[in-house]
Design an enzyme around this catalytic site. Structure first.
Site, PDB file in Angstrom:
ATOM      1  CG  ASP A 247    -109.942 -53.817  33.711  1.00 56.46           C
ATOM      2  OD1 ASP A 247    -109.010 -54.156  32.945  1.00 56.46           O
ATOM      3  OD2 ASP A 247    -110.718 -54.651  34.207  1.00 56.46           O
TER       4      ASP A 247
HETATM    5  C1  BGC Z   1    -109.316 -57.409  32.524  1.00 53.84           C
HETATM    6  C2  BGC Z   1    -108.292 -57.299  33.632  1.00 53.84           C
HETATM    7  C3  BGC Z   1    -106.907 -57.513  33.083  1.00 53.84           C
HETATM    8  C4  BGC Z   1    -106.675 -56.519  31.965  1.00 53.84           C
HETATM    9  C5  BGC Z   1    -105.284 -56.597  31.373  1.00 53.84           C
HETATM   10  C6  BGC Z   1    -108.954 -56.571  31.315  1.00 53.84           C
HETATM   11  O1  BGC Z   1    -109.787 -56.819  30.233  1.00 53.84           O
HETATM   12  O2  BGC Z   1    -110.576 -57.023  33.029  1.00 53.84           O
HETATM   13  O3  BGC Z   1    -108.583 -58.229  34.630  1.00 53.84           O
HETATM   14  O4  BGC Z   1    -105.966 -57.385  34.087  1.00 53.84           O
HETATM   15  O5  BGC Z   1    -107.616 -56.750  30.935  1.00 53.84           O
HETATM   16  O6  BGC Z   1    -105.104 -57.756  30.671  1.00 53.84           O
END
Ligand code: BGC
Length: 703
Positions: A247
């Site tokens: 993540d």
């Molecule tokens: C979120 C993810 C997301 C990623 C990219 C993160 O902060 O938890 O779900 O895919 O950002 O945008």
């Protein structure tokens, strides 16, 4: 490949900040030439992606194409309802279609990879990300996960309109303590296996090509360092062979978790645990070359991750034609098409849940002399889109007010007043709303939670409607005109007052681009609502977590017995249970029966139930089948969803529906965490919600 070129394949750079500025991607040009970029987050658009791809392919030593990834969550330019709303449709085909359209639009903009579906089970509405998933139930959540993977990836990943899906966030992210985003998770192995892992398994079985690790820790091990879950369980037990992506910045956050002393240790922990691609924090590229050289990072570990990334690029067809996805002409002709809009309208109206409709206020007649359309959401655009709105534009959105104005007959006067702002009271607006309501024959009040109150980092300790809007409804209700509330939210709200005092409540979630038309379709009765709650609505936030498939306890709640499992100050029951939703017509369930009274553990039993439309309108009904294992060696939930079918019946029409219950439906994880079907009786319930009373039993015999 050099060590740096290999690590470059594992690195994902955030290009979002530069999305609107064609000159900005240049900051990555040198990295692309050096082969240090494996993928981009948030770089889309046919010309921008082609430009970056050209540098990677034509100017780097190895010419390996890059991947373009982004969050395409519930549509790209054409927005569908937020995922929780889509799940409320209980319509797997509709949800698959929505995902298919999202992929068609996103791939035309050059994207190969989306960070969806979010398949986290969420039993805590304080957690704002509940809006991004399919709610509280494992069975529904698994069905939706698989549907979305099929829709996004299609049948051929190398086609120019299919993209890699990502099941996220692995795992148990929704079980954050206190409903506070990113917080600690501490659950039993059993809960992990029974509740949080199954939707990931369903996504893997549907062929998902990517999985994202979650921000949380479980039992002391942050997921980005969790070899046991990321490798032994996900790859070993589930058979996943795609790419695990971190993540956002989460590899580096292993330092904040307190398991890594610095970025190099963080990178080592993550890569060894099984995180192939690092999103944005650059510990791999900066810190790991030295670790390879001094032998702390085995080359085989690095090569394995690189191989997975290259395989993904191969499966997407990028080694045959790195530019197959970016297409200015498809970008123009395959986005926001009339067909896509039509699909968004259909899915939106399928997602609406009629929570209450006393006295038949809904549907409204198109021939009212005067209709008041009130509330801060009535003429809203941004709020119709919900969070993760991709490249959706406010000017594409049809507001409820616009759609109602064009849906009523020429003889109807539509009066509009805002009544309150989204979060604050406004006495002048309130007085205006009261005035138009007095003049009207009926009033529609559009209220809810601002879209930006649910989503990532949007945890709340209160689930109440903002007070200013609550006061607006109270004031209008007191006027005494037929009144219906249309409610916008990304999570269950504690709307006890509305439930008690307002005769009609239509839950609209955040319906997307075609919000207004879909609402008008249902408000005026062209379509009967049939969405069902994918998540329990509590009476009070103190009941959370509250979900339908709870255990029995040794002292099940009993109002007449003091020492039983309940509260002093609120009922133990929900305000609206999982699966609840009304219709403009009525349905009766008859003749629930099973094909055999006794079966063996490996057998399948057929369950039949007859549904009759006993009302005067055509409508859909979501027939739900629940099962209880009456006595087992491990305590079992009071009931568990094991089948659903959304069917359309004309008045007086009847249909016999058949469900099959096999070993997968009847088994649970035994004390050794292996699936087992134990002998004994099972009770099957069928009906229109999780409190369906109709039941029948059968018995499993032998072992
Ligand atoms: C979120 C993810 C997301 C990623 C990219 C993160 O902060 O938890 O779900 O895919 O950002 O945008």
């Amino acid at each position: 490949m050099t060590v740096e070129e290999k690590l470059g394949q594992l690195e994902q750079f955030d290009a979002r900040a530069s999305m609107n500025d064609a000159s900005e991607p240049k900051i990555y040009d040198e990295k692309l030439r050096l082969g240090r970029v494996g993928s981009f987050l948030g770089l889309s658009g046919a010309s921008l992606t082609r430009r970056a791809q050209r540098i990677a392919v034509e100017q780097s030593r190895l010419g390996i194409p890059v991947l373009f990834a982004d969050d395409v969550v519930h549509g790209f330019r054409t927005l569908f309802p937020v995922p929780l709303g889509e799940a409320a449709s209980f319509d797997v085909d509709a949800v698959e279609r929505a995902a298919r359209i999202a992929a068609v639009e996103a791939t035309a903009y050059g994207l190969h990879w989306t960070y969806a579906p979010m398949v986290d089970i969420a039993r805590d509405p304080r957690w704002g990300r509940i809006v991004e998933g399919s709610g509280e139930d494992v069975y529904l959540g698994s069905a939706m996960a698989a549907a979305r993977v099929r829709g996004l990836q299609g049948k051929d990943l190398a086609a120019n309109d299919t993209m890699m899906a990502t099941a996220k966030h692995f795992v148990a992210y929704g079980a954050a303590e206190g409903g506070r985003d990113y917080n600690t998770v501490d659950i039993s192995q059993r809960t992990l296996y029974e509740t949080y892992l199954p939707p990931f398994r369903a996504a893997v079985e549907a062929g998902v090509q990517s999985v994202m690790a979650a921000f949380n820790e479980i039992g002391g091990v942050p997921m980005h360092a969790n070899h046991e879950l990321l490798t032994t369980v996900l790859r070993g037990q589930m058979g996943f062979d795609g790419v695990v992506v971190s993540d956002f910045h989460a590899v580096h956050e292993l330092i904040d978790h307190g398991v890594a002393a610095g970025p190099q240790e963080a990178g080592l922990l993550a890569l060894r645990a099984g995180v192939d691609v690092e999103m944005t924090s650059e510990t791999y590229l900066r810190q790991l070359p030295a670790a390879v050289r001094d032998g702390r990072l085995a080359t085989e570990v690095l090569d394995q991750a690189v191989r997975r990334v290259l395989r993904a690029k191969h499966r997407l067809g990028l080694f045959d034609d790195p530019y197959r996805y970016c297409s200015e002409s498809r970008e123009r002709v395959r986005t926001l098409t009339p067909l896509h809009r039509q699909a968004a309208r259909e899915v939106a109206r399928k997602s609406f849940v009629l929570l209450k409709n006393e006295g038949g206020v809904l549907p409204l007649s198109r021939r009212l002399a005067t209709l008041a359309v009130v509330g801060p959401f009535a003429d809203e655009r941004r709020n119709m889109m919900g969070s993760w709105a991709a490249i959706g534009r406010v000017e594409d959105v049809v507001t409820p007010l616009d759609a109602i104005r064009s849906a009523v007959g020429a003889g109807t006067r539509v009066l509009h007043a805002k009544g309150a702002s989204l979060k604050a009271a406004d006495p002048v607006a309130l007085a205006e709303a009261e005035r138009v309501t007095r003049e009207a024959d009926a009033v529609l009040v559009f209220v809810g939670e601002d879209y930006d109150m649910s989503g990532e980092a949007r945890s709340r300790s209160s689930l109440d409607l903002p007070e200013a809007q609550q006061a607006l409804v109270r004031a209008l209700q007191a006027i005494g005109k037929p009144l219906a509330v249309v409610l916008f939210t990304g999570r269950p709200l504690t709307i006890g007052w509305l439930a008690q005092h307002v005769s009609s409540i239509l839950l609209a979630w955040y319906p997307g681009t075609e919000a207004g038309h879909a609402i008008a379709d249902v408000i005026f009765g062209d379509h009967s609502p049939a969405g069902r709650l994918p998540v329990t609505f509590p009476r009070a936030v103190g009941q959370v977590p509250i979900y339908y498939n709870h255990k029995r306890t040794g002292r099940p709640p009993d109002a007449a017995v003091e020492h039983t499992s309940k509260y002093l100050d609120v009922s133990w029951t929900p305000l609206y249970p999982f699966g609840h939703g009304l219709s403009y017509t009525s349905f009766e369930y008859l003749d629930l029966n099973v094909s055999a009274q006794k079966i063996h553990p490996a057998d399948t039993v057929e369950v039949r139930v007859t549904l009759v439309n006993t009302g005067t309108r055509a409508g859909d009904e979501v027939v739900q089948l629940y099962v209880r294992d009456d006595v087992a060696s491990i305590t079992r939930p009071v009931r568990q969803l094991r089948g659903f079918q959304r069917v359309h019946l004309d008045p007086d029409e009847r249909r016999t529906l058949v469900f099959k219950l096999g070993p997968a439906d009847l088994s649970f994880y035994g004390s050794d965490l292996q699936p087992v079907v134990e002998p004994g009786t099972f009770t099957v319930f069928a009906g229109g919600s999780s409190v369906a009373p109709l039941s029948v039993q059968f018995e499993v015999v032998g072992s």
